[in-house]
Write an enzyme that holds these catalytic residues in place. Structure first.
Site, PDB file in Angstrom:
ATOM      1  N   GLY A 268       0.816  -1.210   0.000  1.00 37.28           N
ATOM      2  CA  GLY A 268       0.000   0.000   0.000  1.00 37.28           C
ATOM      3  C   GLY A 268       0.845   1.253   0.000  1.00 37.28           C
ATOM      4  N   MET A 270       4.712   3.124   2.129  1.00 40.71           N
ATOM      5  CA  MET A 270       5.881   2.881   2.972  1.00 40.71           C
ATOM      6  C   MET A 270       6.286   4.145   3.721  1.00 40.71           C
ATOM      7  SD  MET A 270       8.016   0.733   4.060  1.00 40.71           S
ATOM      8  CE  MET A 270       9.169   1.235   5.346  1.00 40.71           C
ATOM      9  N   GLU A 271       6.530   3.956   5.021  1.00 38.08           N
ATOM     10  CA  GLU A 271       6.717   5.076   5.949  1.00 38.08           C
ATOM     11  C   GLU A 271       8.146   5.614   6.035  1.00 38.08           C
ATOM     12  OE1 GLU A 271       6.029   1.836   6.825  1.00 38.08           O
ATOM     13  OE2 GLU A 271       7.082   1.266   8.655  1.00 38.08           O
ATOM     14  N   HIS A 304      -2.032   6.165   8.384  1.00 41.01           N
ATOM     15  CA  HIS A 304      -1.204   5.048   8.846  1.00 41.01           C
ATOM     16  C   HIS A 304       0.283   5.367   8.677  1.00 41.01           C
ATOM     17  CE1 HIS A 304      -0.382   0.672   9.445  1.00 41.01           C
ATOM     18  NE2 HIS A 304       0.651   0.942   8.671  1.00 41.01           N
ATOM     19  N   GLU A 305       0.658   5.783   7.488  1.00 41.69           N
ATOM     20  CA  GLU A 305       2.090   6.043   7.238  1.00 41.69           C
ATOM     21  C   GLU A 305       2.558   7.224   8.068  1.00 41.69           C
ATOM     22  OE1 GLU A 305       3.303   3.604   5.819  1.00 41.69           O
ATOM     23  OE2 GLU A 305       1.454   2.849   4.907  1.00 41.69           O
ATOM     24  N   HIS A 308       3.205   6.190  11.617  1.00 47.82           N
ATOM     25  CA  HIS A 308       4.441   5.413  11.780  1.00 47.82           C
ATOM     26  C   HIS A 308       5.605   6.300  12.216  1.00 47.82           C
ATOM     27  CE1 HIS A 308       3.860   1.242  10.857  1.00 47.82           C
ATOM     28  NE2 HIS A 308       3.504   1.394   9.585  1.00 47.82           N
ATOM     29  N   GLU A 327       3.322  -2.400  13.400  1.00 42.33           N
ATOM     30  CA  GLU A 327       2.169  -2.508  12.498  1.00 42.33           C
ATOM     31  C   GLU A 327       0.842  -2.628  13.243  1.00 42.33           C
ATOM     32  OE1 GLU A 327       2.382  -1.497   9.723  1.00 42.33           O
ATOM     33  OE2 GLU A 327       4.471  -1.790   9.128  1.00 42.33           O
TER      34      GLU A 327
HETATM   35  N1  PHE Z   1       5.458  -0.820   6.340  1.00 44.16           N
HETATM   36  C1  PHE Z   1       4.441  -0.618   5.355  1.00 44.16           C
HETATM   37  C2  PHE Z   1       3.189  -0.208   6.112  1.00 44.16           C
HETATM   38  O1  PHE Z   1       2.511  -0.986   6.695  1.00 44.16           O
HETATM   39  C3  PHE Z   1       4.111  -1.808   4.538  1.00 44.16           C
HETATM   40  C4  PHE Z   1       5.206  -2.294   3.652  1.00 44.16           C
HETATM   41  C5  PHE Z   1       5.919  -3.416   4.014  1.00 44.16           C
HETATM   42  C6  PHE Z   1       5.499  -1.662   2.473  1.00 44.16           C
HETATM   43  C7  PHE Z   1       6.928  -3.903   3.205  1.00 44.16           C
HETATM   44  C8  PHE Z   1       6.488  -2.130   1.667  1.00 44.16           C
HETATM   45  C9  PHE Z   1       7.190  -3.260   2.026  1.00 44.16           C
HETATM   46  O2  PHE Z   1       2.901   0.901   6.268  1.00 44.16           O
HETATM   47 ZN    ZN Z   2       2.404  -0.028   8.572  1.00 45.25          ZN
END
Ligand code: PHE
Ligand code: ZN
Length: 881
Positions: A268, A270-271, A304-305, A308, A327
């Protein structure tokens, strides 16, 4: 396991790193087929490491072009180098500097891990273990370093150069057609949070002043032409920033927050610190191209991001077993955010539906694992519903058990105590134990034991004594690697309903500790007595779905329908109705085999009719009540010997019976929900559309031939994607006249909008028709389809595998073979996407024997292949175990 499978990684084998890296200076010179990366690492032995301990750095398909230690080139005798590993036999005793030069080919990187190009834009993805595809490194989350990144590229190719942290300087490279930018991130971080982006992108700008007085530049970067589709994402970002300050006391900590939307992305979003990279599906929205669900998804993923930044980045994970630490907690935070932005009840129901449809089947099959696993072969396969969604439920339970105030105190303590650290679930729980005084030993089993507990509740009321007795029995079935289970600490939120719909207050409660309206259930069998009641009470248990369990009560249909109409807890109103509907659907499925006529009780029909017509309830809530459980949900409840065709037939018959029995109410409310106003994505307007489109589905599937014309008219009159896509789906799934014309009209309109074409693919891939498999096969050759793009693959083949119960599970096994073959090919290009697709097989053992044999044959066929990726092999072998 095959003898040649590499050894798994185990939690109990965790050891802190032998060396530390304090700073990382990267110099990245970009070019399409050869990007040069120079990494200067400041290293030193960790305290406690024996002198002479070799330094071992991770790599993955790397090509080394230069290597020096403290400025001197290293001789072959001092080190061993492979594409996957760099070992220096005896590094210096004191601090030293390692300079590593690697050359990458971003265009050849189809795995979308490490440095790759998406539509011409250079971007990176490093979680979980992608940084090792850029340079040799201690690629583990407990290695925290301060990064400075210099990026250089041709001006014409990449006018925009972005890195983590704050911009330091930029300018032309004299005498060339190139330019550079330097970024510095002052916050120590693990390598998985590193990111850089370079490309020809448009930027939408805004700003935010934090509660601490910091002015933050907010930028969203998208492909040229998409600037107009960023408004909702930017608005969601600003609301997230305010919310985290108000609800968790967390403010942003850099001068810029950059978001980049790319079209080729496995997940989806990436943070990455200060530079979030998003799947464009979670950024771009226009009324013409995005549904209400897309708008809600964007709001959630942006939040969500952003969240994080504190839960994941400032405080990160010690090792990948602790993935749920960031997560589960961050999903809990984004769920709460969305609940505050929208209707809390509707959001909770949506989240529980998702949990039950995605996580419960995972927990019941061969891929089951604890929220915190103890062992993995491939960490990429643990970004699961269990880690994310069940992980969020565990945090929610914690809050229920200790109460709101202690929960907030525990969070504050966690942020204070662990800021800047890479930590563990134990450290997290300790904060809440300290803040509340509650012993969380038994509670911590939620992180350790896989599987969904079954919670049975039997009730008896003694009139004379004014006493209600509830007997709770919990049982946790065995799961892979865990045959014996211990009893869980289960929070059961409860209420007692009197005959007139009033909430009854008992004189006393015995047999369980109580916090507010939450019972602490801790024993395999526990009897709770409510005394001092003046009338018979109908118990409403597990309000708000206070624990992720499979609840079995002995309530009659009459009591359930009473709760459905009267419960003070809106979640349990919905759940009570669902439970009656589920019982009806299961009986109807059994009846199909005997060719019984469908039986649906008049009381249930009356409940539906009352719901459709009840204007005191929110439309979005009514839509959820009217939505029949999906075919996979019914299969999950049946649990074994599943016949997907019987389920499909039974569900269709019940839907038709409802559509026909309450046709006037459906039509009246369908008309009443018509909205003359211009489109707005707000929750209230979306709720009206949700109800109207749910009713449209009934109209399209009823016996009245006028229904088809209504669906067609709905399609033609639609002035937004929500309505257009809803009508298109009904036309296709109910196989109505006008279906082909609608598909063609949609295609003509959206052929150049990939995210809109995904919906076109999906509507066709999920059609419950024997012709669907051939159609899906044909569509893999459609010009808008590409196996290189994960969104396209998910929309077509993923939707067929995971969203089309009757056709994926065809009795002739052709659905299984098609998906397995497709995944096999995809695996050569993108192992992560392929493995994810294969998880559609996770419930194969619950099928009836004929289908089960076909599924097993498809899995065994794959398992026999010699060159599967680690990702695919892990999923296929666990499915077969
Ligand atoms: N860490 C990301 C999220 O949950 C998900 C993700 C994991 C994206 C691995 C890319 C690779 O917000
Ligand atoms: Zn996440």
């Amino acid at each position: 396991m095959r003898p040649d499978s590499p050894a798994p990684v185990r939690l109990e084998e965790y050891r802190p790193p032998a060396y530390r890296i304090s700073t990382v200076d990267l110099d990245i010179r970009l070019a399409p087929r050869a990007a040069k990366v120079r990494a200067r690492l400041a290293l030193e032995r960790a305290p406690g490491t024996v002198p002479g301990t070799p330094l071992v750095l991770d790599g993955d398909e790397l090509r080394l072009t230069a290597l020096s230690l403290d400025g001197r080139a290293l001789a072959d005798t001092d080190c061993t180098i492979t594409p996957d590993r760099l070992e220096i036999a005896s590094p210096p005793a004191g601090p030293f500097t390692l300079e590593i030069e690697t050359v990458l080919d971003p265009d050849a990187n189809t795995k979308l891990m490490g440095l790759y190009r998406s539509n011409g834009t250079y971007c990176t993805q490093c979680e979980a273990e992608g940084f090792r595809r850029i340079t040799y490194f201690l690629d583990r989350p407990d290695c925290l370093a301060v990064y400075t990144t210099r990026i250089e590229a041709r001006v014409s190719e990449a006018p925009v150069l972005l890195g983590n942290g704050n911009p330091v300087e930029s300018g032309p490279v004299p005498g060339t057609d190139r330019h550079y930018a330097v970024w510095h991130d002052p916050h120590p971080k693990p390598a998985y949070l590193f990111a850089m982006v370079a490309g020809d992108l448009a930027c939408v700008r805004d700003s935010f002043r934090t509660c601490e007085g910091r002015d933050v530049a907010l930028n969203i970067y998208v492909e040229h032409g998409n600037e107009g589709a960023c408004g909702w994402a930017m608005d969601s970002l600003k609301r997230s920033m305010v919310w985290d300050e108000e609800v968790f006391g967390r403010a942003y900590d850099l001068d810029v927050f950059n978001i980049v939307a790319v079209s080729d992305f496995n997940m989806g979003a990436m943070e990455n610190k200060g530079l979030n990279i998003f799947n464009d599906k979670y950024v771009l929205a226009r009324p013409e191209t995005a549904t209400d669900q897309d708008y809600a998804g964007i709001e959630t993923v942006i939040a969500h991001e952003y969240f994080h930044n504190w839960t994941g980045n400032r405080i990160t994970c010690r090792d990948w077993f602790q993935l749920c630490l960031k997560e589960g907690l961050t999903v809990f935070r984004d769920q709460e955010f969305s609940a505050d932005m929208r209707s809390r009840a509707v959001k909770r129901i949506a989240d529980v539906r998702l949990l039950k449809s995605h996580q419960f089947p995972e927990d019941a099959g061969p891929l089951a694992h604890p929220v915190r696993p103890r062992l993995y072969h491939e960490i990429n396969n643990f970004y699961t519903a269990t880690v994310y969604e069940k992980g969020a439920e565990v945090v929610r339970m914690l809050k229920s058990l200790i109460g709101d105030a202690a929960f907030r105190a525990g969070m504050d303590l966690y942020f204070r105590r662990h800021d800047g650290e890479a930590t563990t679930i134990e450290a997290f729980l300790a904060c809440f134990q300290e803040a509340s005084g509650l012993d969380l030993d038994q509670f911590s089993l939620w992180y350790e034991q896989a599987g969904t507990p079954v919670l049975k509740v039997d009730s008896s009321y003694e009139n004379e004594a004014g006493r209600l007795t509830l007997t709770f029995r919990q049982h946790l079935p065995p799961s892979p690697g865990q045959s014996e289970k211990k009893p869980m600490h289960i929070p059961v939120r409860f209420g007692l309903m009197g005959a007139d719909g009033r909430e009854l207050v008992p004189g006393g409660v015995a047999g369980a500790e109580v916090t507010g309206d939450v019972l602490h259930i801790r024993s395999p069998q526990q009897t709770v007595v409510f005394s001092g009641l003046t009338e018979r009470a109908v118990p409403s248990v597990l309000r708000g779905f206070s624990a992720p369990v499979s609840l079995k009560t002995d309530l009659s249909e009459a009591d359930l329908l009473f709760l459905a109409a009267n419960d003070k807890d809106p979640f349990n109103r919905w759940e009570a109705l669902q439970s009656v509907v589920m019982t009806t659907l299961i009986a109807a499925t059994a009846g199909t085999a005997r060719q019984d006529p469908v039986a649906i009780s008049p009381a249930l029909i009356a409940a539906f009719a009352a719901n459709v017509a009840d204007d005191t309830l929110e439309p979005a809530f009514r839509a959820l009540c009217l939505h029949l459980p999906g075919e996979a949900d019914i299969a999950r409840e049946i649990g074994h010997n599943v016949d997907p065709d019987a389920i499909h037939a039974a569900r269709g018959a019940i839907r038709r019976a409802v559509a026909d029995d309450i046709a006037p109410e459906i039509l009246a409310t369908y008309e009443a929900m018509r909205d003359g106003a211009t489109f707005s994505p707000d929750a209230r307007s979306a709720g009206r559309r949700a109800l109207r489109n749910t009713l449209l589905d009934y109209l399209g599937h009823g016996s009245d031939p006028a229904g088809a014309a209504r669906v067609q008219a709905h399609f033609e009159a639609a002035d937004n994607m929500t309505d257009r896509f809803a009508a298109l789906t009904v036309l296709i799934h109910a196989d109505l006249p006008g279906r082909a014309e609608a598909l063609a009209a949609y295609e003509a309109r959206y052929h150049a909008v990939p995210l809109a074409m995904d919906k076109w693919f999906m509507a066709q891939a999920t059609a419950p028709s024997g012709a669907t498999l051939d159609r899906v096969r044909d569509l893999t050759g459609h010009p808008a389809f590409s196996p290189a793009n994960p969104n396209r693959v998910r929309a077509l083949v993923g939707a067929f595998a995971s969203g089309n119960q009757s056709q994926f599970n065809r009795p002739d096994g052709a659905g299984f073979t098609f998906v397995a073959d497709f995944a096999r090919d995809l695996d050569r290009r993108n192992p992560q996407a392929a493995a994810r697709m294969m998880s559609a097989f996770r419930s194969w053992r619950a099928l009836e024997p004929g289908r089960r044999a076909h599924a097993e044959a498809a899995l065994r066929h794959l398992a026999a292949e010699g060159d599967l990726s680690a990702d695919m092999r892990d999923i296929v072998e666990r499915c077969l175990q």
